[in-house]
Structures are given as C-alpha cells and as structure tokens.
Design a protein around this motif. Structure first.
Motif, PDB file in Angstrom:
ATOM      1  N   VAL A  79       0.737  -1.204  -0.150  1.00  0.00           N
ATOM      2  CA  VAL A  79       0.004  -0.030   0.029  1.00  0.00           C
ATOM      3  C   VAL A  79       0.786   1.312   0.146  1.00  0.00           C
ATOM      4  O   VAL A  79       1.733   1.475   0.857  1.00  0.00           O
ATOM      5  N   SER A 255      -6.671  -2.894   5.245  1.00  0.00           N
ATOM      6  CA  SER A 255      -6.606  -3.569   3.729  1.00  0.00           C
ATOM      7  C   SER A 255      -7.467  -4.788   4.058  1.00  0.00           C
ATOM      8  O   SER A 255      -7.427  -5.544   5.319  1.00  0.00           O
ATOM      9  N   SER A 268      -7.446  -1.253  -0.039  1.00  0.00           N
ATOM     10  CA  SER A 268      -7.029  -0.521   1.133  1.00  0.00           C
ATOM     11  C   SER A 268      -7.444   0.926   1.188  1.00  0.00           C
ATOM     12  O   SER A 268      -7.648   1.691   0.223  1.00  0.00           O
TER      13      SER A 268
END
Length: 677
Positions: A79, A255, A268
């Motif tokens: 992410v 997430s 996410s």
C-alpha cells in the motif's frame, strides 16, 4: 496453528502476485543484510538504503536515488503511503521491516506518481517475530536509544508492535568539522503496530498504524558576524542562538485481501497526518537573517487504493488498479522582519522590526488508474506492457496517459536480461508558496531578490532502463544496470522562509543518466556485498517558483546546462561479515562496512560548477550471542562508525537550493544490549 500459518504464507504469495516487479531493477535486503550494517536494525532506514546501488547521501538524513532530488515512494505491504512534511525525521525504522527492497528503473504500470525509487516494505508480524524483545543502544554524542517490541498470534489473529525512543546531541549534521556540534540535541520516538486476521482460507484483514515525533535544535555556527542591527543591537554570540524545529507524522492503513481461484484482490484505505513547526531565536534570527518566523505547516492526506491480478490463461495475467487521494496542506507564519527604508541613495534595512502574517490553505486531489498485461511469449521470454493514467487537481490541473513496457529474457536459469521503457508523471509536493506569501514580505528584509512565482507543474519524463543479473554460483549474484531519463519540468526543492521549510520548483528540462554494478555473496557464515554507481544529472531553465534563485542564477541557468545540486558522480558501498560458531547459541559476528562518494555539488563561479572533495568512511562491528536464558537470545553488539575519523563535508551552504554547511558524523562508538523473552 500450522494450517493458519500455511494459509498466511499463501496469501502473502497471492499479494506478491498482484504487484510484481517485472522488468524493474530490484535490490533486496534480508534481515541478515541489515544486521551486518552499522547499528543493525537500530539504524535509520535511510542508512540501510545507502547500501543499495545508486543511492547518494545528503544532509538532513536525506538520500537521492538515481539522481532525483527526493521523489521516493514508500509502500507497506503493497500500500502506497502519501508523502509527509518531515525535514529531518526519518519516519520509518529498520525495525519495522521483515523484507525490504528498493525498486528502480522502468517500473511497471502499478507504480506511479513518485517514481525515483519504490521502497517496498514487508512489515513484521507476530509470526515472524514472536515474543518480547527489549534493547538498549548507547554511545557517543550522549546517545540513548531504548526499544521494546512484542509479537504473537492468537488463533487466526496475528499482532506485532514496536516502539523506539532516541535521544542524542547530534540530531542534525554538524555545520563545522569539529567533533561535537553546538546546540544540536534531539529527542525522537517511533512506533508501529500491525494486526492481521485471517477470515477464511481466501480472505485476510489487516491494520497497520504508526507514527513518529521529534524535536530538533538547529545547530549553531560559531564566529558569525550579524548582518543587521536590531533595536540598537549589532553584536551577538552566534553560539547562543536558540532555533528549534518540531515534527510529527502519523499514518494508518486498513486492507482487505481476497483470493478466489485465479483472481487476487487487495483494497486499502490509508491516511496520514504530519506537522512541522519552526521556532526562531527572536533576536538572533533578525540579526543574522533579517527574518524571524514562527512557522507551522500541517498536512492531512487520505485515500483509497485497489489492486488486482487475474490469470486469464496459461502465460497471460491481467493486472489493474486505482488510487484516489485527497491532500490538504495549510501553512501559517507569524514573523518579524526589518523594514527597508530610504538611506544611502537607496533602500537600507531599518532597525525597528515590523510584523508579518501569512496564511495559505491548499487542497489537491490525485486520481490514478492502470491496466497491464503480462504475457509469457516463450518459456524464457516475458513481455509486460500497460497504460497508466494520472491526474492532479489543485493549484494546477494536469493529467497524463503513460505507456509502460518491459521485456525480460532468461536464456538460461542463471541469467536474466531486461529492458524497459516508462513514461512518468510526477506531481510536485503540495507545499507551494503563494503570491500572497511573497506580497506579505514586500518592503522588508524577508523579500526575495526575485519575486517571480510561476506555478510549479508536474514533471513529465521518458525513462529507459537496461539490466543484467547473473548467478554464476548458487549463492553469488552479479548485476549491471544502465539508464537514461529525459524530463520536462524537472521537480527540485529549495528553501524559503524558515531555514528548513522546503518548497518545490521546476527546471525546464533535465537529463539523468548512469550505470550501476553490484555483487552479493551469501553462504553459511559468509556475507559479502559491493556496489558502485555513476550518474550525471544536468538541468537547464528555471521556470517556476523563481524566487528560490538569484537574478544572476536565473540568467545563467536560462542559457546553460548545469549539474543539479544533488548530483554526485560516483557512489558506492561494500561490506563483509563472518560468523564464528555459525548456527550456535554463542555465535560471534564480525563485520566491516564501507561507504564512499565523490561529493555533491557546490558553487564556485557558476551554479553548482564544482564537486566537493570525495570521501570514504569505514565502519566496524562485532556481535556476540550469549546463551544466558536458555534459547532466549541475549546479544551484545559493539559498533564503530567512521573508524578513521574522516572529516568530510556534505554541503558547503552555497549553490542552488541548499542551506547551511553540513559535515558527516565523526568517529562514534555504540554499544547495544538486546534480550528476547
């Protein structure tokens, strides 16, 4: 429990398949590699990355990758985190990382926006680091650094947390070559927690949260003569200046990962808050700079990211994703400056300070979407091509459709050849200086020599990368990479206002080119690595935020290619370690480590026309494991940094976009005791 761990491992593999590094240059660090460098996992993350090829050391703890000013992207478990405001604080610690890689070159389409390098961090978990560990590092410069971490698993829930505090008397680089800097104390803390829950064999939820906060004294340069007279005061002891800066950053990521047959998805949500505050010396700043600002910047960013992969058929994988982000930055400055009054046939600084107030509130939206196709054309040949669309809406509204293509050929299993092309779109940091900010300083000693302030635009570039990786022996890896980048509206940063608040500007055009060579050998008790990189960054034309430069600099750069101030021709690192009593509970590790550089740029006659002297620093360490509490490891570690006490300068305080002089750390000793429970 074993079934849960197997499921977690398979989900890790599924997540990796969503975001591969096809065709990019990847340089990875194992936990053992990190232990071999000075201070080990207690080292700042930037110091670890300096051991990768093409990474250059700069002041304020900053690093440059392949000739870019900053432009680094950090990812936690896939992410992407928004950029923060920290000037000195290294928000991420090596103790957060289970796996660590630096991706450079022609990146696949899922990587965008900040593309000089992608720092890919696999965050530790309770499975990888179970139990309690306490550590204390102490040493030179009144250094005290305690650490406490805890991890474990309860059924399908995995949890990990780590906290670290640092206090020392060398928070920033020393502005002199002396051993002990003046007025340079810092206190910092870092923390991270991660909780992961396996819902079923195909579903996982995870939450990561962390932060860092620090307070820095700005170090003093002795024997300086005031440039102004304030309220009748014209002399001052520069060693008594009391300038300070506080910084904080907090972030969170949630997430959801889902796998179903040949489809893998991760969605996410992320958020980041950061702040930066500068506190001047009320009289001293006026005497030396003619400007004493109490400056505060605060930024909030939040967004959504989604990535997916779908194996269409044998040899064909489709990947796609999106990112939406909103960022808001507000900046407030209360300041005193000296008015410019008639005198001597022109305007001269008056002796009575006047007040200045400046406030700005900026908001930007970022939208990204990509789609790419991995095609295994032959058993030894893979082609990955795709398109990425990025758009920013804020101070300027810009967008770009960016093609990407990478080809990887493995003629034999031990040799991999790659070539790639990427079109990049890099929005500048949001910290613009507005027209109102410049207007508020008019008629005072805070007014810049140039008041032109064209808007900062997104950098657009074409990037070509070639590489070769070979494994002539099972544990030996050799690599070579070469690259060329041509950029329009090349993004750099300079200083405005308080000495350490940075603002972006553009060079009209830039060329960056270079090559890297590296070698790694890891086998049993032996670990050896070496790398060498050469780069050259040339820029021309200063076409936005022109107040960052002087009239003479603007005129020269308009017609002449110059090196960027952060350009360093040669950089390299090497290290070797050996473990006596390998795989025993009383093992002894000896390690040596070397960093070298040919020097950043400084100005003598024309902007950035000269390199500072080159340098090399040797570091040594020894780590002893002690079987005190049965199998619960006790370790004693001793590090010596800059063994030869080399006095080397990183910055002279002259050139485009640089500030005070800065020297590397002198010889230092550190002792670390760590215990697992």
């Amino acid at each position: 429990m074993l079934e849960i761990q197997v499921t977690a491992g398979r989900l890790d593999q599924d997540r990796a398949s969503i975001m591969p590094d096809l065709g990019a240059t990847r340089y990875g660090f194992t936990r053992q590699n990190i232990e071999n460098i000075p201070q080990g996992e207690n080292a700042p993350l930037g110091q670890v990355l300096l051991r990768a090829p093409g990474v250059v050391q700069d002041g304020f703890g900053r690093i440059h990758v392949r000739g870019d000013h900053s432009n680094l992207q950090y990812r936690f478990d896939g992410v992407q985190l928004p950029e923060g405001l920290s000037a000195f604080t290294q928000v991420f610690s090596a103790r957060f990382t289970d796996t660590l890689s630096l991706l450079t070159g022609a990146l696949p389409a899922q990587y965008g926006l900040t593309t000089a390098g992608v720092v890919d961090i696999g965050v530790r978990s309770g499975t990888t680091d179970p139990g309690i560990e306490a550590a204390l590092m102490t040493g030179s410069y009144n250094w005290i650094q305690p650490v406490l971490q805890y991890g474990g698993r309860s059924g399908p829930v995995d949890y990990f947390a780590v906290g670290q505090f640092t206090s020392n008397s060398i928070g920033m680089e020393n502005p002199t070559a002396s051993y002990q800097p003046l007025h340079d104390a810092t206190r910092q803390w870092y923390a991270l927690t991660k909780v992961t829950g396996i819902v079923d064999e195909q579903t996982r939820l995870s939450f990561i949260a962390g932060g860092a906060a620090a307070r820095f004294q700005i170090p003093n340069l002795p024997f300086q003569t005031p440039a102004f007279t304030v309220n009748g005061i014209s002399s001052w002891d520069s060693t008594l200046l009391d300038q300070q800066q506080s910084e904080s950053t907090y972030f969170a990521i949630g997430s959801l990962q889902k796998s179903y047959r040949d489809l893998n998805v991760q969605v996410s949500a992320f958020a980041r808050y950061s702040s930066l505050a500068y506190q001047p010396d009320p009289i001293g700043d006026l005497l030396y700079n003619g400007f004493a600002p109490w400056a505060v910047r605060q930024g909030v960013a939040a967004g959504l990211q989604g990535d997916a992969s779908w194996k269409l058929a044998e040899g064909h994988t489709l990947r796609g994703g999106y990112l939406v982000q909103r960022e808001q930055l507000n900046s407030t400055t209360w300041a005193n400056a000296l008015p410019l009054v008639p005198g001597g046939g022109g305007l001269v600084p008056g002796g009575q300070p006047v007040g200045i107030f400046d406030h700005s509130d900026l908001t930007a939206w970022t939208y990204s979407v990509y789609l790419q196709h991995e095609w295994r054309a032959l058993p030894s040949l893979t082609v990955n091509w795709g398109l990425r669309f990025d758009a920013v809406s804020g101070v300027t509204n810009e967008n770009q459709l960016s093609p990407r293509v990478n080809v990887v050929w493995e003629p034999v299993p031990s040799v991999s050849l790659r070539a790639g092309y990427a079109r990049y779109f890099v929005p500048p940091p949001l910290g613009f200086v507005t027209a109102a900010s410049l207007a508020s300083r008019a008629g005072t000693t805070a007014e810049p020599l140039v008041t032109l302030n064209d808007p900062v635009r997104a950098e657009r570039s074409d990037y070509i990368d070639f590489g070769l990786t070979a494994k002539p022996l099972p544990h030996l890896t050799l690599g070579f990479s070469a690259y060329y980048k041509f950029a329009q509206n090349y993004v750099d940063e300079g200083q405005f206002g308080a000495p350490v608040l940075m603002t972006a500007f553009n060079y009209a055009y830039a060329q960056s080119r270079g090559f890297e060579i590296f070698a790694n050998y890891d086998e049993g008790p032996w670990s050896v690595y070496a790398n060498l990189a050469w780069s050259r960054v040339s820029v021309i034309g200063f076409n936005s935020a022109q107040f960052n430069a002087s009239p003479a600099e603007l005129d020269y750069i308009a017609l002449n290619w110059i090196p960027a101030d952060h350009d360093q021709g040669l950089s390299g690192s090497a290290g070797i370690s050996y473990v006596f009593g390998y795989k025993t509970d009383h093992a002894t590790r000896l390690a040596a480590d070397l960093l070298l550089g040919s020097g950043l740029r400084t100005t003598v006659a024309t902007p950035n026309d000269t390199s500072l002297p080159g340098y090399a620093t040797l570091n040594l360490s020894v780590t002893q494991s002690l079987p005190i509490l049965e199998k619960r490891s006790t370790r004693l570690r001793f590090d010596v940094l800059n063994v030869t006490d080399n006095q080397y300068q990183l910055r002279t305080g002259a050139g485009v976009g640089v500030g005070a002089p800065q020297y590397g750390m002198r010889r230092a000793f550190f002792l670390t005791l760590s215990q697992k429970f």
